[in-house]
Design an enzyme around this catalytic site. Structure first.
Site, PDB file in Angstrom:
ATOM      1  N   LYS A 197      57.613  57.011  90.691  1.00 43.88           N
ATOM      2  CA  LYS A 197      57.174  57.494  92.072  1.00 43.88           C
ATOM      3  C   LYS A 197      57.564  56.953  93.268  1.00 43.88           C
ATOM      4  O   LYS A 197      57.530  57.460  94.176  1.00 43.88           O
ATOM      5  CB  LYS A 197      55.283  58.061  92.102  1.00 43.88           C
ATOM      6  CG  LYS A 197      55.003  58.775  90.847  1.00 43.88           C
ATOM      7  CD  LYS A 197      54.555  60.098  91.824  1.00 43.88           C
ATOM      8  CE  LYS A 197      54.001  61.024  90.844  1.00 43.88           C
ATOM      9  NZ  LYS A 197      54.271  62.326  90.776  1.00 43.88           N
ATOM     10  N   LYS A 234      60.166  65.465  82.308  1.00 47.99           N
ATOM     11  CA  LYS A 234      58.213  65.799  81.952  1.00 47.99           C
ATOM     12  C   LYS A 234      58.283  67.057  83.284  1.00 47.99           C
ATOM     13  O   LYS A 234      59.006  66.763  84.084  1.00 47.99           O
ATOM     14  CB  LYS A 234      57.774  64.997  82.639  1.00 47.99           C
ATOM     15  CG  LYS A 234      56.265  64.905  81.999  1.00 47.99           C
ATOM     16  CD  LYS A 234      55.066  64.701  82.406  1.00 47.99           C
ATOM     17  CE  LYS A 234      54.762  64.302  84.560  1.00 47.99           C
ATOM     18  NZ  LYS A 234      53.274  63.970  84.886  1.00 47.99           N
ATOM     19  N   LYS A 285      54.538  68.818  88.730  1.00 45.48           N
ATOM     20  CA  LYS A 285      54.013  69.844  90.284  1.00 45.48           C
ATOM     21  C   LYS A 285      55.005  70.044  90.989  1.00 45.48           C
ATOM     22  O   LYS A 285      54.996  70.158  91.675  1.00 45.48           O
ATOM     23  CB  LYS A 285      52.855  70.286  89.773  1.00 45.48           C
ATOM     24  CG  LYS A 285      51.992  69.286  90.182  1.00 45.48           C
ATOM     25  CD  LYS A 285      50.442  70.112  90.283  1.00 45.48           C
ATOM     26  CE  LYS A 285      49.027  68.867  89.422  1.00 45.48           C
ATOM     27  NZ  LYS A 285      48.996  67.994  90.175  1.00 45.48           N
TER      28      LYS A 285
HETATM   29  P1  ATP Z   1      52.491  64.746  90.100  1.00 46.11           P
HETATM   30  O1  ATP Z   1      54.000  65.920  89.098  1.00 46.11           O
HETATM   31  O2  ATP Z   1      51.942  65.617  91.063  1.00 46.11           O
HETATM   32  O3  ATP Z   1      51.811  63.929  88.942  1.00 46.11           O
HETATM   33  P2  ATP Z   1      51.524  66.248  87.838  1.00 46.11           P
HETATM   34  O4  ATP Z   1      52.136  67.997  87.388  1.00 46.11           O
HETATM   35  O5  ATP Z   1      52.304  64.963  87.253  1.00 46.11           O
HETATM   36  O6  ATP Z   1      51.813  66.074  89.320  1.00 46.11           O
HETATM   37  P3  ATP Z   1      48.808  65.673  87.087  1.00 46.11           P
HETATM   38  O7  ATP Z   1      47.620  66.244  87.938  1.00 46.11           O
HETATM   39  O8  ATP Z   1      49.183  64.353  87.594  1.00 46.11           O
HETATM   40  O9  ATP Z   1      50.002  66.626  87.107  1.00 46.11           O
HETATM   41  O10 ATP Z   1      48.592  65.904  85.594  1.00 46.11           O
HETATM   42  C1  ATP Z   1      47.236  66.570  85.544  1.00 46.11           C
HETATM   43  C2  ATP Z   1      47.010  66.570  84.089  1.00 46.11           C
HETATM   44  O11 ATP Z   1      47.870  67.329  83.468  1.00 46.11           O
HETATM   45  C3  ATP Z   1      47.002  65.371  83.547  1.00 46.11           C
HETATM   46  O12 ATP Z   1      46.096  65.468  82.020  1.00 46.11           O
HETATM   47  C4  ATP Z   1      48.394  65.012  83.250  1.00 46.11           C
HETATM   48  O13 ATP Z   1      48.977  64.611  81.718  1.00 46.11           O
HETATM   49  C5  ATP Z   1      48.871  66.842  82.285  1.00 46.11           C
HETATM   50  N1  ATP Z   1      50.192  66.989  82.395  1.00 46.11           N
HETATM   51  C6  ATP Z   1      51.397  66.995  83.680  1.00 46.11           C
HETATM   52  N2  ATP Z   1      52.160  67.592  83.438  1.00 46.11           N
HETATM   53  C7  ATP Z   1      51.778  67.862  81.879  1.00 46.11           C
HETATM   54  C8  ATP Z   1      53.276  68.272  81.017  1.00 46.11           C
HETATM   55  N3  ATP Z   1      54.067  68.259  81.101  1.00 46.11           N
HETATM   56  N4  ATP Z   1      52.731  68.107  79.241  1.00 46.11           N
HETATM   57  C9  ATP Z   1      51.576  67.647  79.263  1.00 46.11           C
HETATM   58  N5  ATP Z   1      50.483  67.765  79.721  1.00 46.11           N
HETATM   59  C10 ATP Z   1      50.752  67.153  81.593  1.00 46.11           C
END
Ligand code: ATP
Ligand code: LTN
Length: 328
Positions: free
Chosen positions: A111, A194, A197
């Site tokens: 990040k 990955k 969001k």
């Molecule tokens: P950001 O982009 O702000 O880092 P994010 O989309 O990665 O956010 P988080 O809030 O960090 O989402 O994650 C919430 C939950 O969703 C966590 O348990 C994370 O491991 C899971 N998660 C996020 N993205 C994925 C993905 N692409 N596949 C599976 N699990 C995910």
């Protein structure tokens, strides 16, 4: 009874990755023990975020938790910032994690990679400290998360080990729980990245309109080989679609390979699109009903009370153990 604890950051609109990797897992585990879920709003401040968006995202996550089938009679849901013990415990625990190990965390490196050192906030560096506080505050047994979060649970385990060695058996040792398949959903346009969001290229959002979802899946990046078979290294695009399909239908990769043997990618994509659209359509209907019902505020209020009772006890236990003076 085992305790499960997890959270999602309100950094943006929820994706299919969040739904499959995290929320669906919560629903499966809901009947197995005591489940505590929160919206990690303090964690979302670690990178710049608009206040109005933060407020809306927080509320929407709770509505999606409920729309996905989490039963508020069984699951306790609250906002992290409403239980002040999270911040207080983090201030204490920051003394038991070290600069070296924090600077090696993958999320921190990813990040901040493109950021100027002078503009990197301290919160993104100490992120794992707050997350460790979140986890140990509730004597958590299991932390159901997607694969990207396992490193954070591991560093929490190191902290617990370090802390208990010094003060006795004060903190409960947690364990990460990840799905066998679906713990890492990839971007549809760049399947070695990955789905995330805060970096929405190739994402499916839970509030996308159904036609858009169909279109996104039909135009997902795949390879030239044209065989529907699972091979993460050489066929990341098709493997990602298989993972999504498998997570939503409970079919194994072998079953999927058999089902689509000799068929073109277009046919497979159509079926994946149908399954995803059906699931999200149902979710969106329930989500709208929940937002209109006023249930979100009620659930958050009850969740906060439940969480505060536990958090208060753990914080006192820690304060006592380390020698902070208490009057009573
Ligand atoms: P950001 O982009 O702000 O880092 P994010 O989309 O990665 O956010 P988080 O809030 O960090 O989402 O994650 C919430 C939950 O969703 C966590 O348990 C994370 O491991 C899971 N998660 C996020 N993205 C994925 C993905 N692409 N596949 C599976 N699990 C995910
Ligand atoms: N870092 C997590 C969100 C999170 C979390 C937690 C998850 C904050 N505190 C405690 C499990 C347990 C993420 O999903 N990015």
């Amino acid at each position: 009874m085992k305790r499960y604890l997890s959270a999602i950051k309100p950094t943006g609109k929820l994706t299919l990755g969040n739904y499959i990797g995290a929320i669906k897992q919560f629903v499966t585990l809901m009947n197995d023990g005591d489940m505590i879920l929160f919206v990690a709003d303090l964690h979302s401040l670690t990178l710049p975020i608009n206040p109005e968006e933060l407020r809306n995202n927080s509320r929407n996550i709770v509505a999606y938790y409920l729309a996905a089938g989490l039963d508020p009679k069984k699951v306790h849901v609250f906002l992290q910032s409403e239980v002040h013990e999270h911040s207080e415990l983090a201030i204490i625990l920051q003394n038991y994690l070290y600069m070296g190990e924090l600077s090696r965390m993958t999320q921190f490196k990813d990040k901040t990679q493109k950021m100027n050192n002078e503009a990197i906030g301290l919160g993104i560096f100490t992120y794992p400290v707050l997350m460790a506080a979140d986890i140990v505050l509730y004597d958590t047994d299991y932390v159901p998360v997607g694969e990207d979060q396992v490193q954070h649970v591991e560093i929490t385990r190191d902290l617990v080990h370090r802390f208990n060695k010094r003060y006795g058996d004060i903190l409960k040792m947690p364990r990460a729980l990840i799905r066998q398949s679906g713990a890492r959903i990839m971007s549809l346009s760049d399947p070695i990245k990955k789905m995330s969001k805060s970096d929405p290229k190739g994402d499916i959002f839970l509030d996308d309109d159904l036609k858009t979802i169909h279109k996104k899946i039909m135009s997902a990046v795949t390879d030239m080989d044209c065989r529907v078979c699972y091979d993460e290294t050489n066929k990341p695009g098709i493997s990602n679609l298989m993972t999504i399909y498998s997570a939503l239908t409970n079919k194994s990769f072998e079953e999927i390979e058999k089902e689509f043997q000799g068929k073109m990618y277009g046919e497979f994509k159509k079926e994946v699109a149908k399954v995803v659209v059906d699931e999200i359509a149902c979710l969106q209907t329930k989500y709208q009903e929940i937002l209109a019902s006023g249930l979100v505020d009620k659930v958050l209020k009850e969740g906060k009370e439940y969480a505060s009772t536990i958090a208060e006890k753990t914080l006192k236990r820690v304060q006592n153990a380390i020698g902070l003076y208490r009057y009573e």
